[in-house]
Motif scaffolding. Structure first.
Motif, PDB file in Angstrom:
ATOM      1  N   LEU A  34       0.773  -1.084  -0.240  1.00 24.77           N
ATOM      2  CA  LEU A  34      -0.018   0.033   0.070  1.00 24.77           C
ATOM      3  C   LEU A  34       0.802   1.172   0.105  1.00 24.77           C
ATOM      4  O   LEU A  34       1.748   1.307   1.019  1.00 24.77           O
ATOM      5  CB  LEU A  34      -0.934  -0.072   1.232  1.00 24.77           C
ATOM      6  CG  LEU A  34      -1.717   1.132   1.447  1.00 24.77           C
ATOM      7  CD1 LEU A  34      -2.676   1.371   0.224  1.00 24.77           C
ATOM      8  CD2 LEU A  34      -2.462   1.358   2.691  1.00 24.77           C
ATOM      9  N   ILE A  35       0.774   2.250  -1.059  1.00 26.41           N
ATOM     10  CA  ILE A  35       1.404   3.309  -1.088  1.00 26.41           C
ATOM     11  C   ILE A  35       0.492   4.487  -0.680  1.00 26.41           C
ATOM     12  O   ILE A  35      -0.504   4.878  -1.145  1.00 26.41           O
ATOM     13  CB  ILE A  35       2.025   3.692  -2.387  1.00 26.41           C
ATOM     14  CG1 ILE A  35       2.754   2.257  -3.015  1.00 26.41           C
ATOM     15  CG2 ILE A  35       2.771   4.981  -2.534  1.00 26.41           C
ATOM     16  CD1 ILE A  35       2.215   1.597  -3.991  1.00 26.41           C
ATOM     17  N   GLU A  36       0.833   4.951   0.463  1.00 25.06           N
ATOM     18  CA  GLU A  36      -0.069   6.208   1.020  1.00 25.06           C
ATOM     19  C   GLU A  36       0.283   7.459   0.169  1.00 25.06           C
ATOM     20  O   GLU A  36       1.251   7.849  -0.164  1.00 25.06           O
ATOM     21  CB  GLU A  36       0.503   6.532   2.657  1.00 25.06           C
ATOM     22  CG  GLU A  36      -0.179   5.443   3.567  1.00 25.06           C
ATOM     23  CD  GLU A  36       0.154   6.064   4.996  1.00 25.06           C
ATOM     24  OE1 GLU A  36      -0.750   5.808   5.807  1.00 25.06           O
ATOM     25  OE2 GLU A  36       1.211   6.696   5.272  1.00 25.06           O
ATOM     26  N   ALA A  37      -0.929   8.157  -0.021  1.00 27.54           N
ATOM     27  CA  ALA A  37      -0.933   9.509  -0.709  1.00 27.54           C
ATOM     28  C   ALA A  37      -2.282   9.866  -0.616  1.00 27.54           C
ATOM     29  O   ALA A  37      -3.393   9.287  -0.100  1.00 27.54           O
ATOM     30  CB  ALA A  37      -0.475   9.122  -2.194  1.00 27.54           C
ATOM     31  N   GLU A  38      -2.509  11.089  -1.429  1.00 26.65           N
ATOM     32  CA  GLU A  38      -3.859  11.554  -1.456  1.00 26.65           C
ATOM     33  C   GLU A  38      -4.687  10.594  -2.128  1.00 26.65           C
ATOM     34  O   GLU A  38      -5.721  10.491  -1.695  1.00 26.65           O
ATOM     35  CB  GLU A  38      -3.800  13.003  -2.066  1.00 26.65           C
ATOM     36  CG  GLU A  38      -3.217  14.142  -1.356  1.00 26.65           C
ATOM     37  CD  GLU A  38      -3.209  15.389  -2.037  1.00 26.65           C
ATOM     38  OE1 GLU A  38      -3.915  15.536  -3.120  1.00 26.65           O
ATOM     39  OE2 GLU A  38      -2.216  16.202  -1.785  1.00 26.65           O
ATOM     40  N   GLU A  39      -4.029  10.086  -2.997  1.00 30.49           N
ATOM     41  CA  GLU A  39      -4.750   8.865  -3.943  1.00 30.49           C
ATOM     42  C   GLU A  39      -4.208   7.777  -3.737  1.00 30.49           C
ATOM     43  O   GLU A  39      -3.337   7.256  -4.531  1.00 30.49           O
ATOM     44  CB  GLU A  39      -4.940   9.210  -5.526  1.00 30.49           C
ATOM     45  CG  GLU A  39      -5.752  10.709  -5.627  1.00 30.49           C
ATOM     46  CD  GLU A  39      -5.785  10.785  -7.151  1.00 30.49           C
ATOM     47  OE1 GLU A  39      -5.340  10.035  -7.987  1.00 30.49           O
ATOM     48  OE2 GLU A  39      -6.559  11.863  -7.437  1.00 30.49           O
ATOM     49  N   PRO A  40      -4.312   6.744  -2.723  1.00 37.06           N
ATOM     50  CA  PRO A  40      -3.725   5.721  -2.291  1.00 37.06           C
ATOM     51  C   PRO A  40      -3.570   4.547  -3.288  1.00 37.06           C
ATOM     52  O   PRO A  40      -4.663   4.492  -4.160  1.00 37.06           O
ATOM     53  CB  PRO A  40      -4.129   5.376  -1.046  1.00 37.06           C
ATOM     54  CG  PRO A  40      -4.944   6.286  -0.573  1.00 37.06           C
ATOM     55  CD  PRO A  40      -5.361   7.197  -1.688  1.00 37.06           C
ATOM     56  N   MET A  41      -2.287   3.955  -3.505  1.00 34.51           N
ATOM     57  CA  MET A  41      -2.176   3.020  -4.619  1.00 34.51           C
ATOM     58  C   MET A  41      -2.073   1.510  -3.552  1.00 34.51           C
ATOM     59  O   MET A  41      -1.334   1.420  -2.993  1.00 34.51           O
ATOM     60  CB  MET A  41      -1.345   3.123  -5.506  1.00 34.51           C
ATOM     61  CG  MET A  41      -0.979   2.006  -6.542  1.00 34.51           C
ATOM     62  SD  MET A  41       0.250   2.344  -7.584  1.00 34.51           S
ATOM     63  CE  MET A  41      -0.692   3.062  -8.644  1.00 34.51           C
TER      64      MET A  41
END
Length: 243
Positions: A34-41
């Motif tokens: 899981l890549i945390e960001a405003e739009e997670p991937m």
């Protein structure tokens, strides 16, 4: 079985499930990231049967419905078997993959239309810049590719450098030796003249972390591990031609 959670780079969470029945006696890990960001991937979906465990693990980090992007290395059950379960759990999520995979498989397999990515295309997650890099037939699969997080210099390398066992989530120890042992066991690499070229191109990115689908992730001289794998494939190709 249980799915364990580890942060292997800033905002990059590894969900790892060790399955002892695969490749006994050492067993085999199946890892999603899981890549945390405003739009997670989410990179790698996992098999359908592992979805409840992985979903439970993700829910401890963030609500499933916040997931925006789903990607993976190539079309194979352990990479995308639960793709549609994730799409159902996250109503705003969309699969992002190379245009070839979309044309050949994902336009039909995914319950919502995927986003096709071009060679080297950047996907801005909001705080993360993810670059899609096609790696056709490397390690296998015509539509294969990797994602490079330019923000943390993490290479989501799919089946590359696969090794067996239930090692630590993140290591700076040698993974090339165990990976070559696994390759002699599985014979999973496509061996062609272009294979070392693709691997050396990935090494030139100088990643700081390799996020492996099977085995421990590597923090350290990732370029050397990729170069070592390229040299191994070069030797194997030469021996096949010589034979």
């Amino acid at each position: 079985m249980e799915t364990r959670i580890s942060e292997i780079a800033a905002g990059v969470y590894r969900f790892s499930t060790w399955v002892p029945q695969v490749a006994p006696p050492a067993g085999f890990t199946f890892n999603q990231f899981l890549i945390e960001a405003e739009e997670p991937m989410l990179f790698h979906c996992g098999q359908r049967q592992l979805f409840p465990l992985v979903a439970e693990a993700m829910a401890k980090v963030m609500p499933l419905e916040k997931l925006r992007w789903i990607s993976f290395g190539h079309v194979e059950a352990d990479e995308c078997g639960s793709m549609n379960q994730w799409l159902a759990a996250a109503p705003n999520a969309q699969v992002a993959h190379g245009a070839l995979a979309c044309d050949v498989s994902l336009n039909d397999l995914a319950d919502r239309p995927p986003k096709p990515l071009g060679d080297g295309e950047l996907l801005d997650l909001g705080g993360r810049r993810m670059r899609w890099i096609p790696t056709p037939h490397v390690p296998h699969g015509w539509e294969a590719g990797v994602m490079f997080d330019e923000t943390t210099r993490t290479l989501f390398s799919g089946d590359l450098l696969t090794h067996v066992g239930d090692g630590p989530p993140l290591t700076d120890a040698d993974i090339l030796g165990p990976a070559l042992e696994a390759e002699r066991m599985f014979r999973a690499m496509s061996l062609a003249p272009g294979t070392p070229v693709i691997l050396r191109g990935l090494a030139e990115l100088e990643p700081m972390t390799l996020a492996l689908m099977h085995g421990s992730s590597l923090r350290g001289d990732a370029a050397a591990a990729l170069e070592g794998l390229a040299s191994f494939c070069e030797r194997e190709c030469a021996s096949l031609v010589g034979g």
